[in-house]
Design a protein around this motif. Structure first.
Motif, PDB file in Angstrom:
ATOM      1  N   ASN A  24      40.662  32.080  51.659  1.00 53.23           N
ATOM      2  CA  ASN A  24      39.275  32.496  51.535  1.00 53.23           C
ATOM      3  C   ASN A  24      38.576  31.716  50.433  1.00 53.23           C
ATOM      4  O   ASN A  24      39.222  31.195  49.519  1.00 53.23           O
ATOM      5  CB  ASN A  24      39.192  33.997  51.226  1.00 53.23           C
ATOM      6  CG  ASN A  24      39.755  34.847  52.350  1.00 53.23           C
ATOM      7  OD1 ASN A  24      39.465  34.598  53.514  1.00 53.23           O
ATOM      8  ND2 ASN A  24      40.558  35.834  52.020  1.00 53.23           N
ATOM      9  N   PHE A  26      36.875  32.820  48.012  1.00 53.13           N
ATOM     10  CA  PHE A  26      36.945  33.438  46.698  1.00 53.13           C
ATOM     11  C   PHE A  26      38.341  33.435  46.083  1.00 53.13           C
ATOM     12  O   PHE A  26      38.528  33.916  44.971  1.00 53.13           O
ATOM     13  CB  PHE A  26      36.421  34.883  46.748  1.00 53.13           C
ATOM     14  CG  PHE A  26      37.106  35.753  47.778  1.00 53.13           C
ATOM     15  CD1 PHE A  26      38.336  36.317  47.530  1.00 53.13           C
ATOM     16  CD2 PHE A  26      36.497  36.003  48.995  1.00 53.13           C
ATOM     17  CE1 PHE A  26      38.965  37.117  48.469  1.00 53.13           C
ATOM     18  CE2 PHE A  26      37.109  36.817  49.946  1.00 53.13           C
ATOM     19  CZ  PHE A  26      38.336  37.373  49.677  1.00 53.13           C
ATOM     20  N   HIS A  27      39.348  32.939  46.797  1.00 50.36           N
ATOM     21  CA  HIS A  27      40.698  32.914  46.252  1.00 50.36           C
ATOM     22  C   HIS A  27      40.920  31.651  45.429  1.00 50.36           C
ATOM     23  O   HIS A  27      40.871  30.544  45.953  1.00 50.36           O
ATOM     24  CB  HIS A  27      41.744  32.957  47.367  1.00 50.36           C
ATOM     25  CG  HIS A  27      42.159  34.338  47.748  1.00 50.36           C
ATOM     26  ND1 HIS A  27      42.604  35.268  46.827  1.00 50.36           N
ATOM     27  CD2 HIS A  27      42.197  34.963  48.942  1.00 50.36           C
ATOM     28  CE1 HIS A  27      42.892  36.394  47.448  1.00 50.36           C
ATOM     29  NE2 HIS A  27      42.641  36.237  48.732  1.00 50.36           N
ATOM     30  N   ASP A  80      41.045  42.139  49.952  1.00 43.44           N
ATOM     31  CA  ASP A  80      41.403  40.903  49.248  1.00 43.44           C
ATOM     32  C   ASP A  80      40.360  40.557  48.188  1.00 43.44           C
ATOM     33  O   ASP A  80      40.697  40.119  47.080  1.00 43.44           O
ATOM     34  CB  ASP A  80      41.538  39.740  50.236  1.00 43.44           C
ATOM     35  CG  ASP A  80      42.826  39.804  51.037  1.00 43.44           C
ATOM     36  OD1 ASP A  80      43.731  40.563  50.637  1.00 43.44           O
ATOM     37  OD2 ASP A  80      42.935  39.111  52.066  1.00 43.44           O
ATOM     38  N   ALA A  81      39.088  40.737  48.522  1.00 42.26           N
ATOM     39  CA  ALA A  81      38.022  40.455  47.560  1.00 42.26           C
ATOM     40  C   ALA A  81      38.048  41.462  46.414  1.00 42.26           C
ATOM     41  O   ALA A  81      37.951  41.085  45.240  1.00 42.26           O
ATOM     42  CB  ALA A  81      36.664  40.485  48.257  1.00 42.26           C
ATOM     43  N   GLU A 104      40.541  40.902  43.626  1.00 38.64           N
ATOM     44  CA  GLU A 104      40.265  39.867  42.633  1.00 38.64           C
ATOM     45  C   GLU A 104      39.492  40.420  41.435  1.00 38.64           C
ATOM     46  O   GLU A 104      39.379  39.755  40.407  1.00 38.64           O
ATOM     47  CB  GLU A 104      39.451  38.729  43.266  1.00 38.64           C
ATOM     48  CG  GLU A 104      40.186  37.945  44.345  1.00 38.64           C
ATOM     49  CD  GLU A 104      41.367  37.165  43.784  1.00 38.64           C
ATOM     50  OE1 GLU A 104      41.252  36.640  42.666  1.00 38.64           O
ATOM     51  OE2 GLU A 104      42.412  37.097  44.470  1.00 38.64           O
ATOM     52  N   SER A 135      32.817  38.826  35.571  1.00 35.63           N
ATOM     53  CA  SER A 135      33.129  37.735  36.499  1.00 35.63           C
ATOM     54  C   SER A 135      32.754  36.370  35.936  1.00 35.63           C
ATOM     55  O   SER A 135      32.721  35.383  36.659  1.00 35.63           O
ATOM     56  CB  SER A 135      32.406  37.956  37.843  1.00 35.63           C
ATOM     57  OG  SER A 135      32.985  39.030  38.548  1.00 35.63           O
ATOM     58  N   SER A 179      34.754  31.383  41.772  1.00 34.98           N
ATOM     59  CA  SER A 179      35.681  32.225  42.533  1.00 34.98           C
ATOM     60  C   SER A 179      35.493  33.694  42.200  1.00 34.98           C
ATOM     61  O   SER A 179      35.474  34.546  43.095  1.00 34.98           O
ATOM     62  CB  SER A 179      37.130  31.796  42.248  1.00 34.98           C
ATOM     63  OG  SER A 179      37.373  30.486  42.706  1.00 34.98           O
ATOM     64  N   ALA A 215      34.059  36.630  44.775  1.00 30.60           N
ATOM     65  CA  ALA A 215      34.765  37.875  45.084  1.00 30.60           C
ATOM     66  C   ALA A 215      33.859  39.085  44.857  1.00 30.60           C
ATOM     67  O   ALA A 215      33.873  40.040  45.636  1.00 30.60           O
ATOM     68  CB  ALA A 215      36.032  37.995  44.233  1.00 30.60           C
ATOM     69  N   SER A 224      32.551  41.803  47.734  1.00 29.21           N
ATOM     70  CA  SER A 224      32.729  43.238  47.506  1.00 29.21           C
ATOM     71  C   SER A 224      31.404  43.979  47.641  1.00 29.21           C
ATOM     72  O   SER A 224      31.330  45.029  48.299  1.00 29.21           O
ATOM     73  CB  SER A 224      33.328  43.466  46.112  1.00 29.21           C
ATOM     74  OG  SER A 224      34.564  42.786  45.966  1.00 29.21           O
TER      75      SER A 224
END
Length: 461
Positions: A45, A47-48, A355-356, A359, A424, A442, A446, A450
């Motif tokens: 993704n 954002f990873h 997953d988001a 993070e 962030s 990143s 994320a 979200s």
């Protein structure tokens, strides 16, 4: 906390990403990322910051047919006195303190504010590098073939998933403790027509003990699954065609992989992965949102929901959608009645959202829940989008956003938003000026995903 430590270790040991080191997210899963453990890679993704792998519960020896001369892979492991063994020590000790005061007098009103805030982190960790050279796998490759009738191998071929084997690990060589503490003190004195005084103190201490021999990071190579001597490390796709029919297969095959590092790619990705959420009935949207909110409050529920969704995607839990949690029960019951293709798409969308959220820090998750209660998620989403319109891939920099996006009905909502964004990597001022830290894209991406998901579910009609 464990995840923050392992990410820091990877950034220190592999700053350029040349070695493809991957941090282990949870101390409860570290045994599944030892040498020769088998893992599968999750869909990448935007954002990873790192590749993300899933445990499989299997090791290389489990999927190989018996050989003529040897039935074990133990000889591949480095011996205790191996000259290849390397040890490293990483230390980090930070302590920040901020003092402030404010005096204000207007007519018959006077106000005095005093505040002190401090944050400290301290840890030292000794690591041992263990690895198996690919050249040592060659005799094993020719002697022992993959068991193509193994249920796990058949499942991988059906789902068209790639398989990887762990070939390098970083493990703790002794027990390690990580401590993080924060303290905030404040006093307020206001004189209106009467005198009012108040004092407050907030302290937070967190610690984690990482046991000896715990895997904190690893790297893996791909295995090509074919009915012939297997090939390690050639990084080719599985040649067997998937037999999965329906819209899920078309979705996976027609979508082009987005380019990283820009808002357009992120918007394309989030809309594609979450399109089914926009088509849910209002009742089902409420059920999904309830489950996600519960997972955001409780880490154990978060892990349980993640595992349930992944099991559905792997088609290993068709009749195992029971839970002891009342917060997840409604969702799992609804999914059990869902037709197969929509079930897979919805599970994939929820997994993408989790997953988001994974993070983000726990503090950010709590701030997001408060934002939902205050009904300011939509405005926060627009703010984060305006931030992502700027290039955040540089080491550091400054820019400005529309100050109206920081205008909330209450100052508390404004401060809540500024704090959440700062976690962030972007510091905002009331006038819209902003400063961002290294690699903020990143983390901000994320947060954007979200907010997008929470906003979509909370506004469903």
């Amino acid at each position: 906390m464990f995840n923050r430590v392992t990410q820091s270790i990877v950034k220190e040991m592999d700053p350029k990403g040349d070695r493809d080191l991957v941090p282990v997210h949870s101390s409860f899963k570290h045994e599944h990322f030892k040498l020769l453990c088998l893992v599968t890679r999750k869909k990448k993704n935007v954002f990873h910051p790192f590749h993300c792998y899933r445990r499989t519960w299997y090791k290389l020896d489990d999927i190989l047919l018996p050989g003529k001369y040897s039935n074990s892979t133990e000889s591949l492991f480095p011996s205790g006195g191996s000259q290849d063994a390397k040890t490293f020590t990483i230390k980090q000790n930070t302590c920040d303190r901020v003092d402030g005061s404010l005096n204000l007098s207007v007519a018959t009103t006077s106000l005095e504010l005093n505040g002190v805030a401090s944050l400290s982190k301290e840890w030292s960790i000794k690591l041992e590098k263990k690895h198996i050279e690919v050249s040592k796998l060659e005799p094993l490759r020719t002697e022992r073939r993959i068991n193509m009738n193994h249920s796990f191998i058949q499942q991988l071929r059906k789902k068209q998933h790639k398989l990887y084997v762990v070939c390098e690990t970083l493990e703790t060589s002794e027990e390690t403790s990580y401590e993080e503490s924060s303290k905030a003190e404040g006093s307020l004195m206001a004189q209106l027509y009467t005198k009012f005084c108040a004092k407050g103190t907030r302290e937070s201490e967190q610690s984690i003990t990482i046991p000896k021999g715990c895997t904190v990071a690893f790297s893996a190579i791909q295995l090509v699954i074919e009915d012939k001597p297997w090939d390690p490390g050639c990084f080719q796709s599985i040649t067997v065609r998937s037999t999965v029919p329906g819209p899920v297969q078309r979705k996976l095959s027609t979508r082009a992989a987005p380019s990283e590092g820009n808002l357009g790619a992120l918007e394309e990705e989030v809309k594609w992965n979450c399109q089914i959420l926009s088509m849910l009935s209002s009742d089902l949207a409420v059920i999904v949102l309830k489950a996600i909110k519960a997972a955001m409050r409780d880490r154990k529920l978060f892990q349980e929901l993640t595992q349930r969704m992944q099991a559905l995607l792997d088609e290993t839990a068709s009749c195992e959608l029971e839970t002891q949690s009342p917060d997840l029960k409604d969702l799992l019951s609804s999914l059990q009645r869902c037709p197969r293709d929509p079930l897979l798409e919805l599970s994939e969308a929820i997994t993408y959202a989790l997953d988001a959220l994974d993070e983000l820090t726990m503090d950010q998750l709590l701030l997001l829940l408060e934002s939902l209660e205050e009904k300011i998620v939509s405005q926060q989403l627009q703010l984060v989008k305006s931030i992502l319109e700027h290039n955040l891939d540089n080491k550091e920099g400054r820019f400005s956003v529309d100050a109206s996006l920081l205008s909330f009905s209450q100052e508390r909502k404004e401060k809540l938003t500024i704090v959440m964004v700062e976690m962030s990597g972007v510091k905002l001022q009331k006038d819209g000026s902003a400063v961002y830290a290294e690699a903020a894209f990143s983390a901000m991406a994320a947060l954007y995903v979200s907010l997008y998901v929470l906003n979509l579910l909370s506004n469903s009609d």
